[in-house]
Design a protein around this motif. Structure first.
Motif, PDB file in Angstrom:
ATOM      1  N   PRO A  61      -9.205 -11.325   3.337  1.00  0.00           N
ATOM      2  CA  PRO A  61      -8.040 -12.106   3.774  1.00  0.00           C
ATOM      3  C   PRO A  61      -6.896 -12.080   2.765  1.00  0.00           C
ATOM      4  CG  PRO A  61     -10.065 -13.322   4.182  1.00  0.00           C
ATOM      5  CD  PRO A  61     -10.444 -12.136   3.361  1.00  0.00           C
ATOM      6  N   VAL A  62      -7.231 -12.126   1.462  1.00  0.00           N
ATOM      7  CA  VAL A  62      -6.183 -12.093   0.436  1.00  0.00           C
ATOM      8  C   VAL A  62      -5.504 -10.730   0.416  1.00  0.00           C
ATOM      9  CG1 VAL A  62      -5.759 -12.187  -2.055  1.00  0.00           C
ATOM     10  CG2 VAL A  62      -7.257 -13.874  -0.980  1.00  0.00           C
ATOM     11  N   PHE A  63      -6.298  -9.641   0.444  1.00  0.00           N
ATOM     12  CA  PHE A  63      -5.699  -8.305   0.413  1.00  0.00           C
ATOM     13  C   PHE A  63      -4.862  -8.055   1.667  1.00  0.00           C
ATOM     14  CE2 PHE A  63      -4.902  -4.064  -0.626  1.00  0.00           C
ATOM     15  CZ  PHE A  63      -5.436  -3.770  -1.875  1.00  0.00           C
ATOM     16  N   ARG A  64      -5.387  -8.497   2.811  1.00  0.00           N
ATOM     17  CA  ARG A  64      -4.648  -8.306   4.057  1.00  0.00           C
ATOM     18  C   ARG A  64      -3.308  -9.033   4.007  1.00  0.00           C
ATOM     19  NH1 ARG A  64      -3.325 -10.369   8.805  1.00  0.00           N
ATOM     20  NH2 ARG A  64      -3.622  -9.134  10.720  1.00  0.00           N
ATOM     21  N   ALA A  65      -3.299 -10.253   3.501  1.00  0.00           N
ATOM     22  CA  ALA A  65      -2.052 -11.012   3.383  1.00  0.00           C
ATOM     23  C   ALA A  65      -1.087 -10.313   2.439  1.00  0.00           C
ATOM     24  CB  ALA A  65      -2.346 -12.427   2.888  1.00  0.00           C
ATOM     25  N   GLY A  66      -1.615  -9.708   1.373  1.00  0.00           N
ATOM     26  CA  GLY A  66      -0.759  -8.978   0.443  1.00  0.00           C
ATOM     27  C   GLY A  66      -0.119  -7.762   1.084  1.00  0.00           C
ATOM     28  N   ILE A  67      -0.870  -7.075   1.944  1.00  0.00           N
ATOM     29  CA  ILE A  67      -0.305  -5.924   2.665  1.00  0.00           C
ATOM     30  C   ILE A  67       0.863  -6.373   3.535  1.00  0.00           C
ATOM     31  CG2 ILE A  67      -0.766  -4.164   4.408  1.00  0.00           C
ATOM     32  CD1 ILE A  67      -3.653  -4.051   3.392  1.00  0.00           C
ATOM     33  N   GLU A  68       0.674  -7.490   4.230  1.00  0.00           N
ATOM     34  CA  GLU A  68       1.705  -7.971   5.155  1.00  0.00           C
ATOM     35  C   GLU A  68       2.942  -8.495   4.439  1.00  0.00           C
ATOM     36  OE1 GLU A  68      -0.411 -10.811   7.622  1.00  0.00           O
ATOM     37  OE2 GLU A  68      -0.326  -9.382   9.296  1.00  0.00           O
ATOM     38  N   THR A  69       2.748  -9.217   3.335  1.00  0.00           N
ATOM     39  CA  THR A  69       3.878  -9.889   2.689  1.00  0.00           C
ATOM     40  C   THR A  69       4.521  -9.069   1.574  1.00  0.00           C
ATOM     41  OG1 THR A  69       2.379 -11.010   1.135  1.00  0.00           O
ATOM     42  CG2 THR A  69       2.902 -12.150   3.191  1.00  0.00           C
ATOM     43  N   ASP A  70       3.768  -8.157   0.945  1.00  0.00           N
ATOM     44  CA  ASP A  70       4.302  -7.408  -0.196  1.00  0.00           C
ATOM     45  C   ASP A  70       4.577  -5.941   0.118  1.00  0.00           C
ATOM     46  OD1 ASP A  70       4.200  -9.624  -1.861  1.00  0.00           O
ATOM     47  OD2 ASP A  70       2.134  -9.244  -2.452  1.00  0.00           O
ATOM     48  N   LEU A  71       3.616  -5.241   0.724  1.00  0.00           N
ATOM     49  CA  LEU A  71       3.770  -3.799   0.917  1.00  0.00           C
ATOM     50  C   LEU A  71       4.654  -3.455   2.110  1.00  0.00           C
ATOM     51  CD1 LEU A  71       0.119  -2.596   0.165  1.00  0.00           C
ATOM     52  CD2 LEU A  71       2.082  -2.622  -1.370  1.00  0.00           C
ATOM     53  N   LEU A  72       4.366  -4.037   3.269  1.00  0.00           N
ATOM     54  CA  LEU A  72       5.115  -3.668   4.474  1.00  0.00           C
ATOM     55  C   LEU A  72       6.612  -3.937   4.367  1.00  0.00           C
ATOM     56  CD1 LEU A  72       2.784  -4.701   7.448  1.00  0.00           C
ATOM     57  CD2 LEU A  72       3.255  -2.427   6.552  1.00  0.00           C
ATOM     58  N   PRO A  73       7.057  -5.112   3.882  1.00  0.00           N
ATOM     59  CA  PRO A  73       8.509  -5.344   3.829  1.00  0.00           C
ATOM     60  C   PRO A  73       9.228  -4.399   2.860  1.00  0.00           C
ATOM     61  CG  PRO A  73       7.288  -7.417   3.646  1.00  0.00           C
ATOM     62  CD  PRO A  73       6.298  -6.313   3.474  1.00  0.00           C
ATOM     63  N   ARG A  74       8.539  -3.940   1.818  1.00  0.00           N
ATOM     64  CA  ARG A  74       9.199  -3.109   0.813  1.00  0.00           C
ATOM     65  C   ARG A  74       9.240  -1.631   1.205  1.00  0.00           C
ATOM     66  NH1 ARG A  74       6.834  -6.965  -2.844  1.00  0.00           N
ATOM     67  NH2 ARG A  74       8.441  -7.832  -4.234  1.00  0.00           N
TER      68      ARG A  74
END
Length: 498
Positions: A61-74
């Motif tokens: 859940p933590v890694f998935r949230a990081g993908i959504e909030t950090d990687l995808l927008p950038r």
């Protein structure tokens, strides 16, 4: 899905749907044409793999949230698919689409007995199987694969597979840094290494001296003559490579001279001490890239003469296809603040040799001479402009054919990606090592170096059937570094005594 190998079971990637073309359905998404380099990577079918060792078990859940909030927008390309329709004249372009992160997260089932007895081999076998599974083109071309069991170096392993048309190694490295925090100080972003003394292109132009300085003016004029001559020679050799010039057949070339690119690849990697490389660099008064090219030459020489039994040959002249980042290097941290998408790289044909030397540092000396010579040439720019011209005005098929000729008529592909100067924490997980490589290229051996913290990770991508002893080849790289470091230490001590 599990696949048996003898009495052992290794994880196998799921069978994804074959490639399909997607037509445009709406104009509400932003659109962008694919770059010439991206179209080449698309046609040749080259993929990037990034192996990250995580310092703790996977917290999905933590890694998935990081993908959504950090990687995808950038990185907007992570939210795009490739489409072709009549409005673009049959040329591919990027079109935004809705992303379901769960479609891009894969956690294979693993035989716990195999993972406990030899976890490194389970990871290797999984990645080798992954190179034979096509990506689903109905979705953005990236995937996170999590192998949630400990290895000798990490508590769990994450493998990111991306199609090379989306971007290059440096763009993804800066994405990782921009989306992470310093492990030592989570309150700040991780730092990139300081910029080198050279701030311009690889063929750095010298400013014109005052007209009153006759000798300096003559040297400046001669340097431009050398630049013109070396560019002419390199251009002739590039044309000759397209037409007929090929490296001699050795055990490092694909068996039988096959140009087939879709071969099963195996990735093996090892961490080297950056301080050892810097010691050699200081002793030889050269660059880190010079040292790494020399180490490659020395390691392949050790492997060749041990396995061939050849005691007569003194030297074999070969060439590597060396990838070059074309982004300015004056301020690397700026690229971390604003991640640049896409492919911004060129290449050059870098000679190296297989030979026996009493002093292993001779490989570094030769590499330094070759790289100094390449810095006095516009070869990198010529290849970039020529490739863009062929794809834009002739055909991407012609461009891909020429690229394959370069790759099949040279012996290896070589690259070095610069990473953060300290350990990072990505999506809530500390990263203990990073190893990157590619597959889909028509070469039997690819060598990638990646700076991370105080280490350099060397990754070999080899044809699985052709290099059953790839770990022994990896040992040769580590041994070459050790012997060079010992020799450089003696050289430095002698200088200090004088």
């Amino acid at each position: 899905m599990n696949a048996g190998t003898g009495s052992r079971s290794v994880p196998t990637p799921p069978n994804l749907p074959l490639s399909v073309r997607v037509s445009a359905e709406t104009e509400e998404w932003s659109e962008e044409p694919m770059s010439p380099t991206g179209r080449l990577m698309e046609d040749v079918g080259i993929h990037i793999v990034a192996i990250l060792g995580l310092g703790k078990p996977l917290d999905l859940p933590v890694f998935r949230a990081g993908i959504e909030t950090d990687l995808l927008p950038r990185y907007p390309r992570f939210s795009c698919i490739q489409v072709m329709n009549d409005s673009t004249g049959g040329k591919p372009r990027w079109e935004r689409t809705t992303v379901n992160v769960d479609d891009h997260i894969i956690i294979p089932r693993v035989d716990p007995t195999a993972a406990a007895s030899n976890p490194e081999k389970v990871v290797e076998d999984y990645m080798a199987a992954l190179t034979m599974v096509p990506m689903d083109r109905r979705r953005p071309l990236w995937e996170f694969h999590f192998l949630d069991f400990p290895t000798s170096k990490a508590a769990s392993t994450m493998v990111l597979r991306i199609h090379h048309s989306i971007g290059d190694g440096m763009s993804f490295m800066t994405l990782f840094v921009a989306s992470s925090r310093s492990t030592a100080d989570p309150s700040r972003q991780a730092a990139m290494p300081p910029p080198p003394k050279r701030t311009g292109a690889i063929y750095q132009r010298r400013p014109r001296p005052p007209l009153s300085s006759g000798k300096a003016l003559l040297g400046w004029f001669l340097s431009y003559l050398a630049l013109a001559w070396h560019t002419l020679v390199d251009s002739v050799l590039l044309v000759a490579t397209i037409l007929f010039l090929s490296d001699p057949r050795t055990m490092f070339m694909r068996a039988g001279g096959s140009r087939k690119a879709h071969c099963r690849k195996r990735f093996v990697h090892r961490s080297l001490r950056l301080d050892d490389v810097k010691l050699i660099k200081t002793a030889m008064n050269c660059t880190i890239n010079d040292v790494l090219v020399g180490v490659t030459s020395a390691a392949l020489s050790r492997y060749y003469f041990r396995n061939s039994g050849d005691i007569k040959t003194k030297k074999i002249s070969l060439r590597s296809f060396l990838l070059v980042n074309t982004r300015p290097v004056s301020n690397r941290q700026a690229y971390v603040t604003k991640v640049e998408t896409g492919n911004r790289f060129s290449s050059l044909i870098c000679p190296f040799h297989i030979g026996v030397h009493d002093d292993l540092l001779e490989h570094v000396r030769k590499a330094k001479r070759v790289m100094d010579r390449k810095k006095s040439s516009l070869e990198v720019k010529i290849i970039q402009v020529f490739g863009d011209f062929v794809v834009k005005y002739l055909s991407v098929k012609i461009g891909a054919c020429i690229l394959r000729l370069f790759l099949t008529r040279t012996t290896i592909m070589l690259s070095n990606v610069l990473g953060p100067a300290e350990l990072i924490t990505l999506c809530g997980h500390p990263v203990v090592f990073m190893a990157g490589s590619i597959y889909g290229q028509p070469q039997a051996l690819t060598v990638h170096y990646e700076n991370y913290g105080n280490t350099i990770e060397i990754t070999l991508a080899v044809d699985d059937a052709q290099f059953p002893d790839c770990h022994q080849l990896l040992d040769d790289f580590a041994e070459a570094i050790r012997l060079m470091k010992d020799k450089a230490s003696l050289h430095t001590s002698n200088v200090d005594l004088v």
